[in-house]
Design a protein around this motif. Structure first.
Motif, PDB file in Angstrom:
ATOM      1  N   LEU A  37      46.767 -52.449  59.348  1.00 36.55           N
ATOM      2  CA  LEU A  37      45.610 -51.893  58.643  1.00 36.55           C
ATOM      3  C   LEU A  37      44.388 -51.853  59.543  1.00 36.55           C
ATOM      4  O   LEU A  37      43.471 -51.079  59.322  1.00 36.55           O
ATOM      5  N   PHE A  99      44.378 -57.165  57.043  1.00 39.44           N
ATOM      6  CA  PHE A  99      43.246 -57.032  56.109  1.00 39.44           C
ATOM      7  C   PHE A  99      42.143 -58.008  56.511  1.00 39.44           C
ATOM      8  O   PHE A  99      40.959 -57.662  56.537  1.00 39.44           O
ATOM      9  N   LEU A 101      41.629 -59.042  59.495  1.00 38.02           N
ATOM     10  CA  LEU A 101      41.031 -58.509  60.723  1.00 38.02           C
ATOM     11  C   LEU A 101      39.982 -57.439  60.416  1.00 38.02           C
ATOM     12  O   LEU A 101      38.956 -57.357  61.086  1.00 38.02           O
ATOM     13  N   ILE A 102      40.256 -56.622  59.396  1.00 39.48           N
ATOM     14  CA  ILE A 102      39.269 -55.590  59.032  1.00 39.48           C
ATOM     15  C   ILE A 102      37.957 -56.246  58.607  1.00 39.48           C
ATOM     16  O   ILE A 102      36.875 -55.857  59.053  1.00 39.48           O
ATOM     17  N   LEU A 103      38.064 -57.255  57.751  1.00 43.94           N
ATOM     18  CA  LEU A 103      36.857 -57.962  57.312  1.00 43.94           C
ATOM     19  C   LEU A 103      36.110 -58.490  58.533  1.00 43.94           C
ATOM     20  O   LEU A 103      34.892 -58.369  58.653  1.00 43.94           O
ATOM     21  N   PHE A 104      36.886 -59.065  59.451  1.00 42.58           N
ATOM     22  CA  PHE A 104      36.298 -59.640  60.649  1.00 42.58           C
ATOM     23  C   PHE A 104      35.558 -58.575  61.464  1.00 42.58           C
ATOM     24  O   PHE A 104      34.399 -58.748  61.833  1.00 42.58           O
ATOM     25  N   GLU A 107      32.388 -57.171  59.828  1.00 41.29           N
ATOM     26  CA  GLU A 107      31.273 -58.117  59.862  1.00 41.29           C
ATOM     27  C   GLU A 107      30.750 -58.293  61.282  1.00 41.29           C
ATOM     28  O   GLU A 107      29.550 -58.439  61.511  1.00 41.29           O
ATOM     29  N   LEU A 108      31.681 -58.256  62.243  1.00 44.03           N
ATOM     30  CA  LEU A 108      31.280 -58.369  63.648  1.00 44.03           C
ATOM     31  C   LEU A 108      30.340 -57.226  64.024  1.00 44.03           C
ATOM     32  O   LEU A 108      29.304 -57.425  64.666  1.00 44.03           O
ATOM     33  N   ARG A 110      28.500 -55.499  62.009  1.00 39.20           N
ATOM     34  CA  ARG A 110      27.224 -55.688  61.316  1.00 39.20           C
ATOM     35  C   ARG A 110      26.359 -56.708  62.068  1.00 39.20           C
ATOM     36  O   ARG A 110      25.137 -56.569  62.162  1.00 39.20           O
ATOM     37  N   LEU A 111      27.017 -57.725  62.607  1.00 34.40           N
ATOM     38  CA  LEU A 111      26.312 -58.773  63.329  1.00 34.40           C
ATOM     39  C   LEU A 111      25.743 -58.247  64.643  1.00 34.40           C
ATOM     40  O   LEU A 111      24.600 -58.529  65.015  1.00 34.40           O
ATOM     41  N   GLY A 216      32.775 -49.343  58.262  1.00 34.04           N
ATOM     42  CA  GLY A 216      33.691 -48.839  57.237  1.00 34.04           C
ATOM     43  C   GLY A 216      34.158 -47.427  57.508  1.00 34.04           C
ATOM     44  O   GLY A 216      34.961 -46.896  56.748  1.00 34.04           O
ATOM     45  N   GLU A 219      37.956 -46.994  57.641  1.00 35.15           N
ATOM     46  CA  GLU A 219      38.848 -47.256  56.523  1.00 35.15           C
ATOM     47  C   GLU A 219      39.235 -45.978  55.794  1.00 35.15           C
ATOM     48  O   GLU A 219      40.382 -45.783  55.429  1.00 35.15           O
ATOM     49  N   ASN A 220      38.240 -45.097  55.584  1.00 36.01           N
ATOM     50  CA  ASN A 220      38.551 -43.869  54.866  1.00 36.01           C
ATOM     51  C   ASN A 220      39.529 -43.015  55.646  1.00 36.01           C
ATOM     52  O   ASN A 220      40.480 -42.459  55.095  1.00 36.01           O
ATOM     53  N   ILE A 223      43.141 -44.324  55.611  1.00 39.70           N
ATOM     54  CA  ILE A 223      43.949 -43.999  54.443  1.00 39.70           C
ATOM     55  C   ILE A 223      44.465 -42.563  54.542  1.00 39.70           C
ATOM     56  O   ILE A 223      45.608 -42.282  54.191  1.00 39.70           O
TER      57      ILE A 223
ATOM     58  N   TYR B 130      38.063 -41.706  44.752  1.00 40.63           N
ATOM     59  CA  TYR B 130      37.315 -40.489  45.072  1.00 40.63           C
ATOM     60  C   TYR B 130      37.027 -39.661  43.827  1.00 40.63           C
ATOM     61  O   TYR B 130      35.971 -39.037  43.731  1.00 40.63           O
ATOM     62  N   TRP B 244      39.370 -50.005  47.937  1.00 40.16           N
ATOM     63  CA  TRP B 244      40.672 -50.569  48.309  1.00 40.16           C
ATOM     64  C   TRP B 244      40.583 -52.023  48.756  1.00 40.16           C
ATOM     65  O   TRP B 244      41.567 -52.745  48.693  1.00 40.16           O
ATOM     66  N   TYR B 285      26.826 -63.579  57.126  1.00 41.93           N
ATOM     67  CA  TYR B 285      27.990 -62.921  57.718  1.00 41.93           C
ATOM     68  C   TYR B 285      29.262 -63.687  57.399  1.00 41.93           C
ATOM     69  O   TYR B 285      30.067 -63.978  58.265  1.00 41.93           O
ATOM     70  N   GLN B 287      32.001 -62.955  55.958  1.00 41.42           N
ATOM     71  CA  GLN B 287      33.329 -62.365  56.107  1.00 41.42           C
ATOM     72  C   GLN B 287      33.895 -62.577  57.499  1.00 41.42           C
ATOM     73  O   GLN B 287      35.092 -62.493  57.710  1.00 41.42           O
ATOM     74  N   ILE B 288      32.997 -62.873  58.448  1.00 36.85           N
ATOM     75  CA  ILE B 288      33.475 -63.099  59.805  1.00 36.85           C
ATOM     76  C   ILE B 288      34.264 -64.416  59.857  1.00 36.85           C
ATOM     77  O   ILE B 288      35.088 -64.628  60.746  1.00 36.85           O
TER      78      ILE B 288
END
Lengths: 304, 315
Positions: A37, A99, A101-104, A107-108, A110-111, A216, A219-220, A223, B130, B244, B285, B287-288
């Motif tokens: 993912l 999943f 990893l995506i969160l990570f 956030e990375l 964003r940081l 993000g 992600e779109n 999919i 969507y 999702w 932060y 989620q990191i």
């Protein structure tokens, strides 16, 4: 009519970008049996790297090259640190791990880069329109089409005509047997993953100038790449190519023309309420139809 | 092999008693926040319990379960916006539409296996997302505010936070009991059998597709109920409630708590949401930290919390 051709070209361009993403995904799945993912995150990182390196070097192509190299490296590190332990686990574990990893990565980003999106200007040399048989089409989008086609050709040659490609195909059809015959599966996996990462990074950095680089964004499109793979058949690069172009064109044309078409059939208020919802449903309906007719996709890989 | 409801297990008793006594604590301390948080936890635990039926017992990795939350929520939201405030109408519609959608998605996706199934359920859920974002009449991307909670005249007053909490808790316990009844029935045996070896189940004469589809529809319908509750809880629906990542959260809850264990999804929902709440107080932060933690849990803590408790009890 001109508009139709232009939108078809836009669809082709979008479809080819989808192909770059889907090809990596389908290779990684077909050969390593890994559901990744986080592939979309590599696409996003490619775009962010490009925005940073282009601003840093002041030259689009130097920046793009650095971004590609950076994504490739990131892919190798990611494979060795995070994904290697996941091989051989069931798909649910892959889904959960990647999943995470995506969160990570979100956030990375964003940081490091902040919550606001970045923009990457189209290189000035390409900020013109090219005359193709009387249609003026943006040169940069044309470049995307050409580069993606070249990459598709390169992939075809590598997979079908080289020794590495032979190993990749051998690994895809029977991993254990290829390993037993002395293929260094570990190295092969790292190479394939790095290739997939580079393809995702390339898609991200090429796409960056025509949209906003933001969290993000991967992600779109991920999919959509899934839809492409499901339609094309998992593990099939040819299927991914056909399905990607198809999905790209249908999605783009649907968004461009569906509102007008609906207006012909329905009252204009009904059409304008229905059109946005329906045009975003279009490719999923397409997927549903393909699934109903051919559950294994258009180009199922034999022996699976 | 009868899966025990096992409510005598001390850990389960403590958690359920704690949940039951929570409103007493909030009434004494005046801390409304905890009640709001736990109402949310209980609702998502219902959703996770429904997912557990197909994921934990049936082995179907549905990555689109949040779609039913969204459909259930939007059914309540749209009916409320159109002036139908009665829960006697709203909730059955929420259940019916969710079940119908599950029927369509299941009929298409259950023909496939493994990773196809994951991708297809994800794609269809994203389609609903969507569509909701395209519903300009009902707020589109910005979502839709619900001005009054579902009305059950004379029966229960959902605007009362304590009553609403107890309703959610009762429905959670009902859904756990329902799952228990179901998996110990012949139907449940077929579902579990088809997870272990679908071909063998077919060979001994079970049309497993129909059984799996039925389980899929039950799970979707039940999750639609959680969606209706969630819409009433937040008094707001938006496409974000079925993004999702929410489907991912639900899977995390099931796996966190322990797949195929009756109270697992509840433990998972409590630990994930409390963890999120805690981490988000430590750092913006958060989620990191959560992301790599998920990866580590997948790698090193299989069986989840339920497995952990089991190991503690049996040495």
């Amino acid at each position: 009519m001109l508009l139709l051709v232009e939108q078809c070209l836009n669809g082709l361009q979008f479809g080819l970008l989808l192909f770059l993403l889907a090809a990596g995904l389908t290779l990684v799945f077909g050969i390593m049996d890994l559901v990744n993912l986080a592939h979309g995150s590599l696409y996003m990182m490619g775009a962010y790297f490009a925005a940073t390196f282009v601003a840093w070097t002041g030259n689009f192509f130097a920046g793009a090259f650095l971004a590609l190299a950076a994504t490739l490296l990131l892919g190798i590190v990611l494979e060795m640190l995070a994904l290697r332990p996941l091989y051989g686990r069931d798909h649910l574990d892959h889904v959960l791990g990647t999943f995470g990893l995506i969160l990570f990565f979100n956030e990375l980003v964003r940081l490091v880069w902040g919550p606001a999106g970045l923009s990457l200007p189209v290189p000035s040399a390409l900020n013109t329109a090219v005359d193709i048989f009387g249609i003026y089409y943006p040169a940069y989008r044309l470049l995307i089409i050409l580069v993606s086609l070249l990459v598709a050709l390169f992939l075809y040659v590598v997979v079908m005509r080289t020794r590495l490609g032979m190993l990749i195909r051998a690994g895809a059809s029977n991993r254990e047997m290829a390993g037993a015959l002395g293929v260094d599966i570990k190295l092969l996996f790292t190479l394939v993953f790095a290739l997939g990462a580079a393809l995702a990074g390339l898609a991200g950095l090429m796409h960056a100038p025509i949209l906003t680089v933001q969290i993000g964004m991967g992600e779109n499109i991920l999919i959509l790449a899934f839809v492409v793979i499901v339609i094309g058949g998992i593990g099939s690069i040819r299927g991914a190519f056909v399905a990607a172009v198809f999905v790209g064109v249908v999605d783009t044309l649907g968004r461009a023309f569906l509102p007008d078409l609906l207006r012909l059939a329905l009252s204009s208020t009904a059409a304008s309420t229905l059109a946005p919802a329906l045009s975003s449903m279009l490719i999923y309906l397409l997927m549903a139809i393909v699934l109903a007719l051919r559950p294994q996709g258009l180009f199922p890989v034999a022996g699976r | 092999m009868r899966a025990a409801l096992d409510v005598r297990a001390p850990f389960v008793v403590i958690v359920v008693a704690g949940l039951a006594l929570l409103p007493v604590y909030t009434a004494a301390s005046g801390d409304q926040f905890v009640l709001t948080l736990f109402t949310r936890i209980v609702i998502l635990a219902i959703a996770a319990t429904s997912l557990n039926l197909i994921l934990g017992y049936g082995g179907m990795v549905s990555f689109g379960h949040a779609a039913y939350l969204g459909i259930g929520g939007y059914a309540v939201g749209i009916l409320a916006a159109e002036g139908v405030g009665s829960g006697f109408v709203q909730w059955p519609v929420a259940l019916a539409v969710s079940g119908l959608f599950a029927l369509v998605v299941g009929a298409l996706s259950l023909r496939t296996r493994g990773v196809y199934f994951i991708m297809i359920t994800l794609a269809f859920a994203q389609m609903v997302y969507y569509v909701a974002a395209g519903l300009d009449r009902y707020g589109g991307d910005d979502g839709l505010t619900i001005y009054s909670r579902s009305r059950f005249a004379g029966l229960i007053n959902l605007s009362d936070h304590t009553q609403f909490y107890y309703l959610c808790l009762a429905l959670l316990l009902a859904s756990i009991a329902f799952t228990w009844r179901l998996i110990n029935s012949r139907f449940g045996m077929v579902i579990c059998g088809s997870r272990s070896n679908d071909r063998r189940m077919q060979a001994i004469g079970f049309p497993t597709f129909r059984y799996r589809l039925a389980a899929f529809v039950i799970a979707g319908t039940w999750c639609g109920l959680a969606g209706a509750l969630l819409a009433n809880h937040t008094e707001f629906v938006s496409p974000a409630m079925m993004y999702w990542t929410r489907s991912g959260d639900l899977i995390v809850m099931v796996v966190f708590g322990g797949m195929g264990s009756l109270f697992g999804p509840l433990f998972g929902a409590i630990s994930l949401l409390v963890l999120e709440e805690g981490l988000s107080r430590v750092t913006e932060y958060w989620q990191i930290i959560l992301g790599p933690m998920l990866l580590l849990i997948v790698l090193f803590a299989r069986g989840g919390i339920d497995g952990l408790i089991g190991r503690l009890r049996h040495g």
